[in-house]
Design a protein around this motif. Structure first.
Motif, mmCIF file in Angstrom:
data_model
loop_
_atom_site.group_PDB
_atom_site.id
_atom_site.type_symbol
_atom_site.label_atom_id
_atom_site.label_comp_id
_atom_site.label_asym_id
_atom_site.label_seq_id
_atom_site.Cartn_x
_atom_site.Cartn_y
_atom_site.Cartn_z
ATOM 1 N N ALA A 80 1.274 -2.417 7.090
ATOM 2 C CA ALA A 80 1.199 -3.437 8.130
ATOM 3 C C ALA A 80 2.483 -4.252 8.098
ATOM 4 O O ALA A 80 2.958 -4.719 9.126
ATOM 5 N N ARG A 86 -11.248 -2.741 -1.315
ATOM 6 C CA ARG A 86 -10.304 -2.928 -0.196
ATOM 7 C C ARG A 86 -10.410 -4.331 0.405
ATOM 8 O O ARG A 86 -9.452 -5.068 0.456
ATOM 9 N N PHE A 87 -11.606 -4.691 0.872
ATOM 10 C CA PHE A 87 -11.953 -6.056 1.294
ATOM 11 C C PHE A 87 -13.458 -6.105 1.499
ATOM 12 O O PHE A 87 -14.130 -5.074 1.395
ATOM 13 N N HIS A 109 0.867 -1.195 0.000
ATOM 14 C CA HIS A 109 0.000 0.000 0.000
ATOM 15 C C HIS A 109 0.894 1.232 0.000
ATOM 16 O O HIS A 109 1.522 1.537 1.034
ATOM 17 N N GLN A 120 0.395 4.016 2.785
ATOM 18 C CA GLN A 120 0.723 3.665 4.178
ATOM 19 C C GLN A 120 2.215 3.781 4.492
ATOM 20 O O GLN A 120 2.651 3.426 5.584
ATOM 21 N N TRP A 124 -6.238 -1.540 13.959
ATOM 22 C CA TRP A 124 -5.094 -0.882 13.285
ATOM 23 C C TRP A 124 -5.586 -0.030 12.109
ATOM 24 O O TRP A 124 -5.131 1.106 11.914
ATOM 25 N N LEU A 125 -6.554 -0.570 11.371
ATOM 26 C CA LEU A 125 -7.115 0.197 10.245
ATOM 27 C C LEU A 125 -7.759 1.482 10.751
ATOM 28 O O LEU A 125 -7.523 2.572 10.217
ATOM 29 N N LEU A 181 0.828 -7.881 12.722
ATOM 30 C CA LEU A 181 -0.554 -7.697 13.187
ATOM 31 C C LEU A 181 -1.054 -8.908 13.982
ATOM 32 O O LEU A 181 -2.185 -8.902 14.471
ATOM 33 N N THR A 227 -4.546 3.611 9.969
ATOM 34 C CA THR A 227 -4.538 3.582 8.503
ATOM 35 C C THR A 227 -5.481 4.612 7.891
ATOM 36 O O THR A 227 -5.083 5.404 7.034
ATOM 37 N N HIS A 265 -7.930 -8.122 -0.322
ATOM 38 C CA HIS A 265 -7.498 -8.930 0.826
ATOM 39 C C HIS A 265 -8.485 -10.066 1.049
ATOM 40 O O HIS A 265 -9.682 -9.906 0.798
ATOM 41 N N HIS A 267 -2.883 -12.432 1.749
ATOM 42 C CA HIS A 267 -2.940 -13.123 3.049
ATOM 43 C C HIS A 267 -3.446 -14.571 3.002
ATOM 44 O O HIS A 267 -2.671 -15.487 3.158
ATOM 45 N N LEU A 287 -5.652 -6.240 13.056
ATOM 46 C CA LEU A 287 -6.091 -5.632 11.787
ATOM 47 C C LEU A 287 -7.174 -4.544 11.904
ATOM 48 O O LEU A 287 -6.949 -3.406 11.504
ATOM 49 N N GLU A 314 -7.601 -12.724 6.377
ATOM 50 C CA GLU A 314 -6.354 -12.334 7.048
ATOM 51 C C GLU A 314 -6.462 -12.537 8.556
ATOM 52 O O GLU A 314 -5.500 -12.935 9.207
ATOM 53 N N SER A 333 3.891 -8.613 7.678
ATOM 54 C CA SER A 333 2.593 -8.068 8.074
ATOM 55 C C SER A 333 1.827 -9.056 8.942
ATOM 56 O O SER A 333 1.244 -8.693 9.971
ATOM 57 N N ASP A 335 3.405 -5.838 2.010
ATOM 58 C CA ASP A 335 2.228 -5.275 2.672
ATOM 59 C C ASP A 335 2.563 -4.106 3.595
ATOM 60 O O ASP A 335 1.927 -3.928 4.641
HETATM 61 N N1 GUN Z 1 -7.473 -5.374 5.009
HETATM 62 C C1 GUN Z 1 -8.167 -4.311 4.567
HETATM 63 N N2 GUN Z 1 -7.397 -3.235 4.437
HETATM 64 C C2 GUN Z 1 -6.154 -3.620 4.799
HETATM 65 C C3 GUN Z 1 -4.897 -2.948 4.863
HETATM 66 O O1 GUN Z 1 -4.758 -1.756 4.560
HETATM 67 N N3 GUN Z 1 -3.841 -3.687 5.287
HETATM 68 C C4 GUN Z 1 -3.956 -4.996 5.603
HETATM 69 N N4 GUN Z 1 -2.887 -5.677 6.007
HETATM 70 N N5 GUN Z 1 -5.118 -5.639 5.562
HETATM 71 C C5 GUN Z 1 -6.200 -4.969 5.156
#
Ligand code: GUN
Ligand code: ZN
Length: 442
Positions: free
Chosen positions: A321, A200-201, A75, A78, A92-93, A296, A97, A228, A267, A89, A231, A292, A318
Protein backbone atom coordinates in the motif's frame (compact mmCIF):
# COMPACT_ATOMS: atom_id res chain seq x y z
CA UNK A 1 38.74 -8.30 11.29
CA UNK A 2 39.20 -4.66 12.31
CA UNK A 3 38.11 -1.88 9.95
CA UNK A 4 38.07 1.91 9.92
CA UNK A 5 35.54 4.12 8.12
CA UNK A 6 36.60 7.75 7.75
CA UNK A 7 33.83 10.32 7.14
CA UNK A 8 31.25 12.55 8.80
CA UNK A 9 29.32 10.57 11.40
CA UNK A 10 25.71 11.50 11.92
CA UNK A 11 23.21 9.91 14.29
CA UNK A 12 20.79 10.61 17.14
CA UNK A 13 21.20 9.70 20.76
CA UNK A 14 17.65 10.78 21.72
CA UNK A 15 14.46 12.30 20.29
CA UNK A 16 15.53 15.77 19.04
CA UNK A 17 12.12 17.21 19.97
CA UNK A 18 12.74 16.25 23.59
CA UNK A 19 16.50 16.78 23.88
CA UNK A 20 18.24 19.70 22.16
CA UNK A 21 21.57 17.77 22.24
CA UNK A 22 20.12 14.71 20.53
CA UNK A 23 21.95 15.12 17.22
CA UNK A 24 25.48 13.72 17.15
CA UNK A 25 27.41 15.18 14.20
CA UNK A 26 31.07 14.26 14.10
CA UNK A 27 32.88 15.59 11.01
CA UNK A 28 36.26 14.08 10.11
CA UNK A 29 35.77 11.12 12.45
CA UNK A 30 36.54 7.45 12.17
CA UNK A 31 34.14 4.61 12.92
CA UNK A 32 36.13 1.54 13.92
CA UNK A 33 34.63 -1.94 13.79
CA UNK A 34 35.80 -5.34 14.94
CA UNK A 35 34.08 -8.51 13.74
CA UNK A 36 30.96 -6.59 12.76
CA UNK A 37 30.60 -4.64 16.03
CA UNK A 38 31.45 -0.96 16.50
CA UNK A 39 34.64 -0.84 18.53
CA UNK A 40 35.38 2.89 18.74
CA UNK A 41 34.58 6.33 17.34
CA UNK A 42 37.42 8.87 17.22
CA UNK A 43 38.45 12.10 15.61
CA UNK A 44 40.80 11.45 12.69
CA UNK A 45 43.56 13.39 14.48
CA UNK A 46 43.39 10.90 17.36
CA UNK A 47 43.97 7.82 15.22
CA UNK A 48 47.34 6.25 16.05
CA UNK A 49 49.93 5.34 13.45
CA UNK A 50 49.55 1.68 14.42
CA UNK A 51 45.80 1.91 13.75
CA UNK A 52 46.44 3.44 10.36
CA UNK A 53 48.48 0.40 9.42
CA UNK A 54 46.58 -2.35 11.19
CA UNK A 55 43.00 -1.50 10.25
CA UNK A 56 41.42 -2.05 6.84
CA UNK A 57 40.83 1.55 5.79
CA UNK A 58 37.69 2.89 4.02
CA UNK A 59 37.78 6.51 2.93
CA UNK A 60 34.40 8.25 2.91
CA UNK A 61 35.51 11.82 3.47
CA UNK A 62 32.85 14.32 2.35
CA UNK A 63 30.15 11.70 2.91
CA UNK A 64 27.91 10.96 5.88
CA UNK A 65 28.08 7.75 7.84
CA UNK A 66 24.63 7.11 9.33
CA UNK A 67 22.92 4.14 11.01
CA UNK A 68 21.05 1.78 8.69
CA UNK A 69 17.40 2.72 8.24
CA UNK A 70 14.71 0.80 10.10
CA UNK A 71 11.33 0.03 8.54
CA UNK A 72 8.80 -0.87 11.23
CA UNK A 73 6.02 -2.06 8.93
CA UNK A 74 6.18 -3.68 5.49
CA UNK A 75 4.67 -6.67 3.62
CA UNK A 76 7.16 -8.65 1.55
CA UNK A 77 4.52 -10.62 -0.46
CA UNK A 78 3.11 -7.32 -1.73
CA UNK A 79 6.32 -6.26 -3.46
CA UNK A 80 5.03 -7.07 -6.91
CA UNK A 81 1.67 -5.30 -6.49
CA UNK A 82 2.98 -1.94 -5.34
CA UNK A 83 1.19 0.87 -7.22
CA UNK A 84 -2.24 -0.76 -7.63
CA UNK A 85 -4.76 1.85 -8.73
CA UNK A 86 -7.79 3.48 -7.33
CA UNK A 87 -9.06 1.71 -4.20
CA UNK A 88 -9.34 2.28 -0.47
CA UNK A 89 -8.19 -0.33 2.06
CA UNK A 90 -10.87 -3.03 2.05
CA UNK A 91 -11.45 -3.00 -1.72
CA UNK A 92 -7.70 -2.82 -2.34
CA UNK A 93 -7.19 -5.93 -0.20
CA UNK A 94 -9.83 -7.86 -2.09
CA UNK A 95 -8.97 -6.74 -5.59
CA UNK A 96 -5.17 -6.72 -5.54
CA UNK A 97 -3.64 -7.99 -2.29
CA UNK A 98 -5.31 -11.32 -1.66
CA UNK A 99 -4.87 -12.63 -5.23
CA UNK A 100 -1.16 -11.73 -5.08
CA UNK A 101 -0.61 -13.29 -1.66
CA UNK A 102 -2.08 -16.58 -2.95
CA UNK A 103 1.04 -17.10 -5.03
CA UNK A 104 3.10 -17.63 -1.88
CA UNK A 105 1.95 -21.18 -1.37
CA UNK A 106 4.79 -21.93 -3.81
CA UNK A 107 8.08 -22.09 -1.87
CA UNK A 108 10.16 -21.29 -4.96
CA UNK A 109 8.16 -18.16 -5.62
CA UNK A 110 8.42 -17.13 -1.96
CA UNK A 111 12.19 -17.55 -2.16
CA UNK A 112 12.45 -15.52 -5.36
CA UNK A 113 10.40 -12.61 -3.99
CA UNK A 114 12.12 -12.74 -0.56
CA UNK A 115 15.44 -12.34 -2.28
CA UNK A 116 14.22 -9.50 -4.48
CA UNK A 117 12.57 -7.77 -1.52
CA UNK A 118 15.69 -7.87 0.65
CA UNK A 119 17.85 -6.56 -2.18
CA UNK A 120 15.38 -3.74 -2.76
CA UNK A 121 15.37 -2.85 0.95
CA UNK A 122 19.16 -2.91 1.09
CA UNK A 123 19.53 -0.88 -2.08
CA UNK A 124 17.52 1.78 -0.21
CA UNK A 125 19.67 1.58 2.91
CA UNK A 126 17.14 -0.22 5.08
CA UNK A 127 18.97 -2.80 7.15
CA UNK A 128 16.26 -3.90 9.60
CA UNK A 129 12.52 -4.33 9.07
CA UNK A 130 9.43 -5.72 10.75
CA UNK A 131 7.85 -7.72 7.96
CA UNK A 132 4.52 -9.39 7.21
CA UNK A 133 4.80 -12.76 5.47
CA UNK A 134 1.73 -14.36 3.86
CA UNK A 135 -0.56 -16.90 5.53
CA UNK A 136 1.69 -19.69 4.23
CA UNK A 137 4.21 -21.05 6.68
CA UNK A 138 6.72 -21.61 3.89
CA UNK A 139 6.64 -17.88 3.05
CA UNK A 140 8.27 -17.13 6.38
CA UNK A 141 10.79 -19.97 6.06
CA UNK A 142 11.80 -18.54 2.67
CA UNK A 143 12.08 -15.03 4.06
CA UNK A 144 14.21 -16.02 7.05
CA UNK A 145 16.47 -18.19 4.88
CA UNK A 146 17.21 -15.23 2.60
CA UNK A 147 17.65 -12.84 5.56
CA UNK A 148 20.00 -15.30 7.27
CA UNK A 149 22.13 -15.62 4.13
CA UNK A 150 22.65 -11.85 4.23
CA UNK A 151 23.34 -11.75 8.02
CA UNK A 152 20.46 -9.32 8.50
CA UNK A 153 18.62 -8.29 11.64
CA UNK A 154 15.03 -8.96 10.53
CA UNK A 155 11.69 -9.68 12.17
CA UNK A 156 8.93 -11.57 10.34
CA UNK A 157 5.82 -13.62 10.99
CA UNK A 158 3.21 -15.76 9.30
CA UNK A 159 -0.14 -14.02 8.79
CA UNK A 160 -2.92 -15.47 10.95
CA UNK A 161 -6.24 -15.12 9.13
CA UNK A 162 -9.26 -17.40 9.54
CA UNK A 163 -12.18 -15.38 8.12
CA UNK A 164 -13.22 -12.62 5.70
CA UNK A 165 -10.59 -13.63 3.17
CA UNK A 166 -10.56 -16.06 0.23
CA UNK A 167 -10.71 -19.70 1.30
CA UNK A 168 -7.24 -20.40 -0.11
CA UNK A 169 -5.76 -17.78 2.23
CA UNK A 170 -7.45 -18.93 5.42
CA UNK A 171 -5.94 -20.93 8.23
CA UNK A 172 -7.72 -21.95 11.46
CA UNK A 173 -7.09 -20.97 15.07
CA UNK A 174 -5.41 -24.35 15.63
CA UNK A 175 -3.31 -24.47 12.45
CA UNK A 176 -2.19 -20.85 12.83
CA UNK A 177 -1.16 -21.54 16.43
CA UNK A 178 0.72 -24.71 15.49
CA UNK A 179 2.50 -23.25 12.46
CA UNK A 180 3.44 -20.02 14.23
CA UNK A 181 4.82 -22.05 17.12
CA UNK A 182 6.91 -24.20 14.79
CA UNK A 183 8.28 -21.09 13.09
CA UNK A 184 9.10 -19.48 16.45
CA UNK A 185 10.96 -22.58 17.58
CA UNK A 186 12.87 -22.75 14.33
CA UNK A 187 13.75 -19.09 13.82
CA UNK A 188 13.26 -16.82 16.85
CA UNK A 189 16.67 -15.90 18.25
CA UNK A 190 18.57 -17.65 15.45
CA UNK A 191 21.44 -15.34 14.49
CA UNK A 192 19.81 -11.91 14.11
CA UNK A 193 16.28 -13.11 13.36
CA UNK A 194 13.19 -12.62 15.50
CA UNK A 195 9.59 -13.69 15.21
CA UNK A 196 6.44 -11.56 15.27
CA UNK A 197 3.04 -13.13 15.93
CA UNK A 198 1.07 -11.60 13.04
CA UNK A 199 -2.74 -11.63 13.04
CA UNK A 200 -3.51 -9.56 9.91
CA UNK A 201 -6.15 -7.35 11.61
CA UNK A 202 -9.31 -7.77 13.64
CA UNK A 203 -11.52 -8.27 10.57
CA UNK A 204 -9.70 -11.38 9.36
CA UNK A 205 -9.35 -13.15 12.72
CA UNK A 206 -12.01 -14.82 14.84
CA UNK A 207 -11.91 -14.13 18.60
CA UNK A 208 -10.60 -17.71 19.02
CA UNK A 209 -7.69 -17.02 16.71
CA UNK A 210 -6.78 -13.79 18.50
CA UNK A 211 -6.80 -15.75 21.79
CA UNK A 212 -4.32 -18.18 20.23
CA UNK A 213 -2.11 -15.25 19.26
CA UNK A 214 -2.21 -14.07 22.89
CA UNK A 215 -1.30 -17.57 24.03
CA UNK A 216 1.79 -17.56 21.81
CA UNK A 217 2.92 -14.24 23.32
CA UNK A 218 2.55 -15.72 26.78
CA UNK A 219 4.35 -18.94 25.92
CA UNK A 220 7.25 -17.20 24.20
CA UNK A 221 8.19 -14.07 26.17
CA UNK A 222 10.15 -11.60 24.08
CA UNK A 223 8.27 -12.37 20.92
CA UNK A 224 6.76 -9.47 18.90
CA UNK A 225 3.13 -8.78 18.06
CA UNK A 226 2.58 -7.13 14.68
CA UNK A 227 -0.78 -6.07 13.28
CA UNK A 228 -2.84 -3.19 11.87
CA UNK A 229 -4.99 -0.82 13.92
CA UNK A 230 -7.48 1.90 13.05
CA UNK A 231 -6.35 2.62 9.50
CA UNK A 232 -9.62 3.23 7.66
CA UNK A 233 -13.12 4.34 8.68
CA UNK A 234 -14.91 1.38 7.00
CA UNK A 235 -12.46 -1.01 8.62
CA UNK A 236 -13.29 0.42 12.05
CA UNK A 237 -17.04 0.16 11.44
CA UNK A 238 -16.81 -3.47 10.26
CA UNK A 239 -14.62 -4.31 13.27
CA UNK A 240 -17.26 -2.90 15.63
CA UNK A 241 -19.90 -5.07 13.91
CA UNK A 242 -17.76 -8.18 14.23
CA UNK A 243 -16.88 -7.48 17.88
CA UNK A 244 -20.01 -5.78 19.27
CA UNK A 245 -18.89 -6.16 22.87
CA UNK A 246 -15.52 -4.44 22.31
CA UNK A 247 -15.33 -0.90 23.72
CA UNK A 248 -13.29 0.20 20.72
CA UNK A 249 -10.96 -1.27 18.07
CA UNK A 250 -7.94 -1.58 20.36
CA UNK A 251 -10.10 -3.34 22.93
CA UNK A 252 -10.46 -6.27 20.49
CA UNK A 253 -6.71 -6.82 20.75
CA UNK A 254 -6.64 -6.05 24.48
CA UNK A 255 -9.22 -8.78 25.17
CA UNK A 256 -6.80 -11.25 23.58
CA UNK A 257 -3.81 -9.99 25.63
CA UNK A 258 -2.00 -8.62 22.60
CA UNK A 259 -0.87 -5.33 24.15
CA UNK A 260 2.79 -5.56 25.16
CA UNK A 261 6.00 -3.51 25.00
CA UNK A 262 6.86 -5.50 21.90
CA UNK A 263 3.57 -4.88 20.11
CA UNK A 264 3.71 -2.79 16.96
CA UNK A 265 0.46 -1.41 15.56
CA UNK A 266 0.56 -0.03 12.02
CA UNK A 267 -1.34 3.18 11.17
CA UNK A 268 -3.37 4.21 14.29
CA UNK A 269 -4.94 7.09 12.36
CA UNK A 270 -8.43 7.31 13.83
CA UNK A 271 -7.81 6.44 17.49
CA UNK A 272 -10.10 7.61 20.26
CA UNK A 273 -8.54 9.19 23.34
CA UNK A 274 -9.15 6.04 25.37
CA UNK A 275 -7.18 4.05 22.77
CA UNK A 276 -4.26 6.50 22.82
CA UNK A 277 -4.23 6.23 26.62
CA UNK A 278 -4.27 2.46 26.55
CA UNK A 279 -1.44 2.26 23.99
CA UNK A 280 0.65 4.58 26.17
CA UNK A 281 -0.25 2.71 29.34
CA UNK A 282 0.81 -0.64 27.85
CA UNK A 283 3.95 0.88 26.25
CA UNK A 284 2.89 -0.31 22.82
CA UNK A 285 4.48 1.05 19.64
CA UNK A 286 3.18 2.60 16.43
CA UNK A 287 4.39 2.33 12.83
CA UNK A 288 3.70 5.59 10.96
CA UNK A 289 3.19 4.79 7.26
CA UNK A 290 2.69 8.07 5.39
CA UNK A 291 3.01 6.92 1.76
CA UNK A 292 0.45 4.18 2.39
CA UNK A 293 -1.93 6.42 4.32
CA UNK A 294 -1.94 8.97 1.51
CA UNK A 295 -2.07 6.37 -1.28
CA UNK A 296 -5.11 4.54 0.14
CA UNK A 297 -6.66 7.81 1.32
CA UNK A 298 -6.77 6.43 4.86
CA UNK A 299 -6.08 9.64 6.76
CA UNK A 300 -3.42 11.74 8.47
CA UNK A 301 -1.56 10.21 11.41
CA UNK A 302 -1.21 12.50 14.43
CA UNK A 303 2.52 12.27 15.12
CA UNK A 304 2.47 15.10 17.63
CA UNK A 305 -0.12 13.34 19.73
CA UNK A 306 2.02 10.19 19.83
CA UNK A 307 4.99 12.31 20.93
CA UNK A 308 2.90 13.98 23.65
CA UNK A 309 1.66 10.61 24.88
CA UNK A 310 5.24 9.24 25.06
CA UNK A 311 4.45 6.43 22.59
CA UNK A 312 7.40 5.15 20.56
CA UNK A 313 6.90 5.60 16.82
CA UNK A 314 8.90 4.17 13.93
CA UNK A 315 8.58 4.78 10.20
CA UNK A 316 6.87 2.15 8.07
CA UNK A 317 6.88 2.04 4.30
CA UNK A 318 3.96 -0.43 4.29
CA UNK A 319 4.76 -1.61 0.77
CA UNK A 320 2.58 -2.57 -1.19
CA UNK A 321 0.00 0.00 0.00
CA UNK A 322 3.02 2.19 0.59
CA UNK A 323 4.46 3.53 -2.62
CA UNK A 324 8.19 3.36 -1.96
CA UNK A 325 10.85 1.25 -0.27
CA UNK A 326 12.87 4.41 0.12
CA UNK A 327 13.17 6.12 3.50
CA UNK A 328 13.82 9.61 2.05
CA UNK A 329 10.56 9.33 0.12
CA UNK A 330 8.78 8.08 3.20
CA UNK A 331 10.08 10.98 5.33
CA UNK A 332 9.17 13.38 2.54
CA UNK A 333 5.54 12.20 2.66
CA UNK A 334 5.61 12.24 6.48
CA UNK A 335 6.50 15.93 6.32
CA UNK A 336 3.53 16.54 4.03
CA UNK A 337 1.20 14.71 6.42
CA UNK A 338 2.24 17.11 9.19
CA UNK A 339 1.85 20.07 6.81
CA UNK A 340 -1.67 18.95 5.93
CA UNK A 341 -2.63 18.54 9.59
CA UNK A 342 -1.29 22.02 10.27
CA UNK A 343 -3.42 23.44 7.49
CA UNK A 344 -6.55 21.46 8.33
CA UNK A 345 -6.76 21.32 12.13
CA UNK A 346 -6.46 24.79 13.59
CA UNK A 347 -6.69 23.55 17.18
CA UNK A 348 -3.38 21.70 16.88
CA UNK A 349 0.04 23.25 17.34
CA UNK A 350 1.82 24.60 14.31
CA UNK A 351 4.72 22.19 14.25
CA UNK A 352 5.85 20.63 10.96
CA UNK A 353 7.96 17.48 11.08
CA UNK A 354 11.55 18.67 11.44
CA UNK A 355 14.32 16.95 9.49
CA UNK A 356 16.00 16.03 12.76
CA UNK A 357 12.90 14.29 14.07
CA UNK A 358 12.39 12.66 10.66
CA UNK A 359 15.84 11.06 10.54
CA UNK A 360 15.54 10.17 14.23
CA UNK A 361 12.33 8.27 13.45
CA UNK A 362 14.03 6.38 10.61
CA UNK A 363 16.91 5.27 12.88
CA UNK A 364 16.85 5.38 16.69
CA UNK A 365 13.07 5.95 16.83
CA UNK A 366 12.50 2.76 14.85
CA UNK A 367 15.02 0.90 16.98
CA UNK A 368 13.20 1.96 20.15
CA UNK A 369 9.82 0.99 18.70
CA UNK A 370 11.27 -2.48 18.07
CA UNK A 371 13.10 -2.67 21.46
CA UNK A 372 16.38 -2.94 19.55
CA UNK A 373 17.96 0.35 20.65
CA UNK A 374 20.67 -1.50 22.55
CA UNK A 375 21.82 -3.08 19.26
CA UNK A 376 21.08 -0.76 16.33
CA UNK A 377 19.97 2.79 15.52
CA UNK A 378 23.10 4.64 16.73
CA UNK A 379 26.82 4.47 16.04
CA UNK A 380 27.99 3.68 19.58
CA UNK A 381 30.74 1.26 20.56
CA UNK A 382 29.23 -2.15 21.29
CA UNK A 383 26.47 -1.78 18.71
CA UNK A 384 26.10 -3.77 15.52
CA UNK A 385 27.84 -2.16 12.54
CA UNK A 386 24.87 -1.77 10.18
CA UNK A 387 25.28 1.61 8.52
CA UNK A 388 24.94 3.62 5.32
CA UNK A 389 27.32 5.87 3.48
CA UNK A 390 25.34 8.81 2.17
CA UNK A 391 26.40 11.37 -0.39
CA UNK A 392 24.13 14.36 0.18
CA UNK A 393 24.30 15.60 -3.43
CA UNK A 394 24.62 13.22 -6.39
CA UNK A 395 22.73 15.05 -9.13
CA UNK A 396 22.69 18.57 -10.55
CA UNK A 397 19.62 19.77 -8.69
CA UNK A 398 20.83 18.39 -5.35
CA UNK A 399 24.26 19.96 -5.92
CA UNK A 400 22.75 23.34 -6.74
CA UNK A 401 20.37 23.24 -3.78
CA UNK A 402 22.98 22.02 -1.29
CA UNK A 403 25.20 25.03 -2.09
CA UNK A 404 22.80 27.22 -0.19
CA UNK A 405 22.01 24.74 2.59
CA UNK A 406 24.14 26.16 5.35
CA UNK A 407 23.34 24.05 8.39
CA UNK A 408 23.31 20.32 8.88
CA UNK A 409 19.60 20.60 9.62
CA UNK A 410 18.91 22.29 6.28
CA UNK A 411 21.06 19.75 4.44
CA UNK A 412 19.11 16.92 6.03
CA UNK A 413 15.85 18.55 5.01
CA UNK A 414 16.96 18.87 1.39
CA UNK A 415 17.94 15.19 1.46
CA UNK A 416 14.57 14.30 3.02
CA UNK A 417 12.71 16.05 0.21
CA UNK A 418 15.01 15.50 -2.79
CA UNK A 419 16.82 12.29 -1.79
CA UNK A 420 16.86 9.08 -3.87
CA UNK A 421 18.38 5.67 -3.38
CA UNK A 422 21.33 6.93 -5.45
CA UNK A 423 22.35 9.08 -2.47
CA UNK A 424 23.12 5.88 -0.58
CA UNK A 425 26.53 5.04 -1.99
CA UNK A 426 27.17 1.99 0.20
CA UNK A 427 25.38 -0.10 2.83
CA UNK A 428 27.29 -2.13 5.42
CA UNK A 429 25.90 -5.12 7.30
CA UNK A 430 27.95 -6.08 10.37
CA UNK A 431 30.82 -4.08 8.89
CA UNK A 432 30.64 -5.87 5.50
CA UNK A 433 29.72 -3.95 2.37
CA UNK A 434 26.53 -5.38 0.90
CA UNK A 435 27.01 -6.24 -2.74
CA UNK A 436 23.84 -6.29 -4.80
CA UNK A 437 23.69 -9.16 -7.30
CA UNK A 438 25.10 -8.14 -10.66
CA UNK A 439 21.71 -8.31 -12.36
CA UNK A 440 19.94 -6.15 -9.75
CA UNK A 441 19.49 -2.58 -10.90
CA UNK A 442 19.59 0.04 -8.19
N1 GUN B 1 -4.95 -4.10 6.88
C1 GUN B 1 -5.06 -5.43 6.79
N2 GUN B 1 -4.23 -5.93 5.87
C2 GUN B 1 -3.57 -4.88 5.36
C3 GUN B 1 -2.55 -4.75 4.37
O1 GUN B 1 -2.09 -5.71 3.75
N3 GUN B 1 -2.11 -3.49 4.12
C4 GUN B 1 -2.58 -2.41 4.79
N4 GUN B 1 -2.11 -1.20 4.51
N5 GUN B 1 -3.53 -2.51 5.71
C5 GUN B 1 -4.01 -3.72 6.00
ZN1 ZN C 1 0.34 -3.03 6.37
Amino acid sequence: MRKAFHGNLLYFKADPNLDSDALVHLPNHVLMTKNGIIEAVKHFAEVTTAEKFELEWHDYQNQWIVPGFIDTHIHYPQTEMIAAYGEALLEWLEKYTFPTEMKFDDPNYAKEISSFFLNELLSNGTTTALVFGSVHKNSVDAFFEEAEKRNLRMICGKVMMDRNAPEALQDTPESSYKESKELIEKWHGKKRLSYAVTPRFAITSSPEQLQKAGRLLKEFPGIYLHTHLSENKNEIEFTQQLFPKAKNYLDVYKQANLLTKKSVFAHCIHLKDEEWNELAHKQCNIAFCPTSNLFLGSGLFNLEKAEKMGIDVGMGTDVGAGTSFNMFNTLNEAYKVTQLRKGMFSNESKKSLSPLKAFYLATLGGAKALSLDNKIGQLNPGMEADFNIIHPAVNSLQKLRMKSANTIEEQLFVLQILGYKENITATYILGEKYKLPHDFEK
